[in-house]
Motif scaffolding. Structure first.
Motif, short mmCIF file in Angstrom:
data_model
loop_
_atom_site.label_atom_id
_atom_site.label_comp_id
_atom_site.label_asym_id
_atom_site.label_seq_id
_atom_site.Cartn_x
_atom_site.Cartn_y
_atom_site.Cartn_z
N GLY A 1 -62.13 81.64 6.55
CA GLY A 1 -61.90 82.00 4.90
C GLY A 1 -62.90 82.87 4.31
N ARG A 2 -63.84 83.35 5.16
CA ARG A 2 -65.03 84.04 4.75
C ARG A 2 -64.79 85.27 4.32
NH1 ARG A 2 -70.13 83.43 7.93
NH2 ARG A 2 -71.32 83.85 5.95
N TYR A 3 -65.31 85.97 3.28
CA TYR A 3 -65.16 87.37 3.04
C TYR A 3 -63.65 87.98 3.19
CZ TYR A 3 -69.85 86.66 5.01
OH TYR A 3 -71.10 86.31 5.28
N PRO A 4 -62.74 87.48 2.22
CA PRO A 4 -61.54 87.90 2.03
C PRO A 4 -61.49 89.26 1.85
CG PRO A 4 -62.05 86.20 0.39
CD PRO A 4 -63.25 86.37 1.26
N TYR A 5 -62.20 89.82 0.75
CA TYR A 5 -61.78 90.89 0.19
C TYR A 5 -62.51 92.11 1.20
CZ TYR A 5 -61.55 94.59 -3.25
OH TYR A 5 -61.30 95.80 -4.13
N THR A 6 -63.59 91.66 1.66
CA THR A 6 -64.14 92.72 2.43
C THR A 6 -63.39 92.93 3.85
OG1 THR A 6 -66.54 92.32 1.74
CG2 THR A 6 -66.40 93.52 3.72
N THR A 7 -62.92 91.87 4.44
CA THR A 7 -62.14 91.97 5.51
C THR A 7 -60.71 92.56 5.43
OG1 THR A 7 -62.92 89.77 6.27
CG2 THR A 7 -60.85 90.53 7.06
N ALA A 8 -60.14 92.49 4.24
CA ALA A 8 -58.98 93.27 3.68
C ALA A 8 -59.29 94.82 3.68
CB ALA A 8 -58.48 92.61 2.59
N GLU A 9 -60.42 95.16 3.07
CA GLU A 9 -60.71 96.27 2.95
C GLU A 9 -61.02 96.94 4.45
OE1 GLU A 9 -62.92 98.22 -0.85
OE2 GLU A 9 -64.23 96.68 0.22
N LYS A 10 -61.69 96.24 5.05
CA LYS A 10 -62.00 96.95 6.44
C LYS A 10 -60.87 97.26 7.41
CE LYS A 10 -65.25 95.92 10.26
NZ LYS A 10 -64.25 95.94 11.41
N ILE A 11 -59.75 96.03 7.48
CA ILE A 11 -58.53 96.31 8.20
C ILE A 11 -57.86 97.27 7.56
CG2 ILE A 11 -57.23 94.56 7.20
CD1 ILE A 11 -56.38 93.51 9.73
N CYS A 12 -57.66 97.47 6.42
CA CYS A 12 -57.09 98.50 5.74
C CYS A 12 -57.48 100.06 6.25
CB CYS A 12 -56.94 98.39 4.26
SG CYS A 12 -55.71 97.06 3.85
N HIS A 13 -58.71 99.97 6.19
CA HIS A 13 -59.44 101.47 6.50
C HIS A 13 -58.99 101.73 8.06
CE1 HIS A 13 -61.11 103.01 3.09
NE2 HIS A 13 -61.79 101.61 2.65
N GLU A 14 -59.41 100.76 8.72
CA GLU A 14 -59.18 100.94 10.29
C GLU A 14 -57.82 101.06 10.80
OE1 GLU A 14 -60.86 97.48 11.89
OE2 GLU A 14 -63.18 97.90 11.72
N THR B 1 -43.06 97.68 10.73
CA THR B 1 -43.89 97.14 11.61
C THR B 1 -45.43 97.24 11.62
OG1 THR B 1 -42.13 98.05 13.27
CG2 THR B 1 -44.11 97.29 14.34
N LEU B 2 -46.02 98.30 11.37
CA LEU B 2 -47.54 98.27 11.30
C LEU B 2 -48.10 97.13 10.26
CD1 LEU B 2 -50.33 99.63 11.92
CD2 LEU B 2 -49.63 101.54 10.34
N ILE B 3 -47.29 97.34 9.20
CA ILE B 3 -47.64 96.43 7.93
C ILE B 3 -47.77 94.87 8.53
CG2 ILE B 3 -47.08 95.37 5.76
CD1 ILE B 3 -46.22 98.42 5.10
N SER B 4 -46.53 94.54 9.33
CA SER B 4 -46.54 93.23 9.82
C SER B 4 -47.51 92.84 10.65
CB SER B 4 -45.02 93.11 10.35
OG SER B 4 -43.96 93.23 9.57
N GLN B 5 -48.10 93.87 11.40
CA GLN B 5 -49.02 93.68 12.29
C GLN B 5 -50.44 93.43 11.49
OE1 GLN B 5 -48.90 97.13 14.90
NE2 GLN B 5 -47.57 95.96 16.37
N VAL B 6 -50.71 94.26 10.55
CA VAL B 6 -51.82 94.28 9.66
C VAL B 6 -51.89 92.85 8.99
CG1 VAL B 6 -53.17 95.02 7.72
CG2 VAL B 6 -52.17 96.70 9.38
N ARG B 7 -50.82 92.37 8.44
CA ARG B 7 -50.90 91.17 7.87
C ARG B 7 -51.26 90.00 8.77
NH1 ARG B 7 -47.79 90.23 2.96
NH2 ARG B 7 -47.08 88.19 3.95
N ASP C 1 -52.62 90.11 11.78
CA ASP C 1 -54.07 90.40 12.32
C ASP C 1 -55.07 89.83 10.96
OD1 ASP C 1 -53.35 91.35 14.50
OD2 ASP C 1 -53.76 93.35 13.89
N TYR C 2 -54.87 90.13 9.62
CA TYR C 2 -55.73 89.54 8.77
C TYR C 2 -55.66 87.98 8.77
CZ TYR C 2 -57.34 88.87 3.97
OH TYR C 2 -58.04 88.51 2.64
N LEU C 3 -54.38 87.36 8.66
CA LEU C 3 -54.57 86.08 8.63
C LEU C 3 -55.25 85.53 9.80
CD1 LEU C 3 -50.65 85.65 7.91
CD2 LEU C 3 -52.47 84.55 6.60
N ASP C 4 -55.23 86.24 11.22
CA ASP C 4 -55.91 85.62 12.21
C ASP C 4 -57.32 85.68 11.87
OD1 ASP C 4 -55.79 84.86 14.99
OD2 ASP C 4 -56.93 86.86 15.52
N LEU C 5 -57.90 86.91 11.30
CA LEU C 5 -59.24 87.11 11.19
C LEU C 5 -59.81 85.94 10.22
CD1 LEU C 5 -59.34 90.91 10.98
CD2 LEU C 5 -60.59 89.49 12.76
#
Length: 266
Positions: free
Chosen positions: A25-38, A7-13, A15-19
């Motif tokens: 589509g800017r900063y795809p790698y940094t956004t991914a890192e940030k949401i994984c850490h948070e 469930t958490l992974i689905s939510q993160v996916r 949220d990432y798509l939404d962001l």
């Protein structure tokens, strides 16, 4: 996989798509890192519930995944597991970015980040304090015997019977009984973590054979090593009480030969 983690992974996916869509589509790698850490470095109680549903997470190893400087050399079990979850999620988010054209690969197969994203500061590294747990606090005051206490009680009973007939072999018998009552299988360790999430705060501390595990023991084996040490210590205290072992000036059991160090899990 744990339903909680799914469930958490689905939510993160999502949220990432939404962001990414909101941000053009800017900063795809940094956004991914940030949401994984948070989102994926869970506290002790949350992570304990995830591990209880999916004990295979206890096979996780540190590798090069732990990025926190304070944790890198001797990370806690919880940090090892969280870092592995975050790394797997990061791979999934990168795949999403590639599928949507937010990231591309060079001729060498490596990710290509634009200059603007490369200039961004690294996302803040998440630190988790595994020394606090509401679940452990609540279970501590519950009536009845805890799972870990049950393990130690059974080991002590078996040791007392052996010790009565061979008091001269107290230390070796303690090691023998501790090995018989130690928990190594993830399915056996996970319920103890669910009952006491503070076990996620344990660290390797050189207690696991470095050669056998190439200096990188599985998270579950770290917990096994600590449980074994606890059992051995309790059995040696019983040996002292029954006069099978003496003590030094500090009250510590006097062990035979050069066996004064802590037991190492092989």
């Amino acid at each position: 996989m744990s339903q909680l983690l799914t469930t958490l992974i689905s939510q993160v996916r999502a949220d990432y798509l939404d962001l990414m869509e909101t941000g053009g589509g800017r900063y795809p790698y940094t956004t991914a890192e940030k949401i994984c850490h948070e989102r994926l470095y869970l506290n002790a109680d949350e992570l304990a519930r995830v591990v209880a549903e999916d004990p295979t997470l206890l096979a996780a190893r540190r590798g090069v995944l732990v990025v926190s400087e304070s944790e890198r050399e001797n990370p806690s079990v919880g940090m090892i597991i969280s870092a592995n979850i975050a790394a797997a999620m990061m791979e999934g988010l990168i795949d999403i970015a590639l599928e949507n054209g937010w990231l591309g690969l060079g001729d060498d197969g490596r990710l290509q980040l634009d200059a603007e994203e490369l200039s961004l500061p690294e996302p803040e590294v998440t630190e988790v304090d595994y020394s606090t747990s509401d679940t452990a606090r609540e279970n501590l005051v519950k009536p009845g015997e805890s799972l870990l206490t049950g393990v130690m009680t059974r080991a002590e009973s078996a040791y007392a019977q052996l010790l009565s007939s061979a008091p001269h072999n107290a230390y070796n018998l303690a090691l023998q009984v501790a090995s018989e009552y130690s928990l190594f299988a993830p399915d056996d360790i996970a319920p103890l973590i669910q009952e006491n999430p503070l076990l996620l705060g344990l660290r390797g501390d050189g207690m696991v054979d470095e050669v056998l595990f190439e200096g990188d023991p599985p998270a579950g084996m770290i917990i096994s090593a600590h449980i074994t040490q606890m059992v051995v210590s309790q059995l040696l205290e019983l040996a002292v009480e029954q006069g099978a072992l003496g003590t030094d000036s500090s009250g510590h059991p006097l062990l035979p030969g050069n066996d004064a160090g802590e037991p190492i899990i092989h």
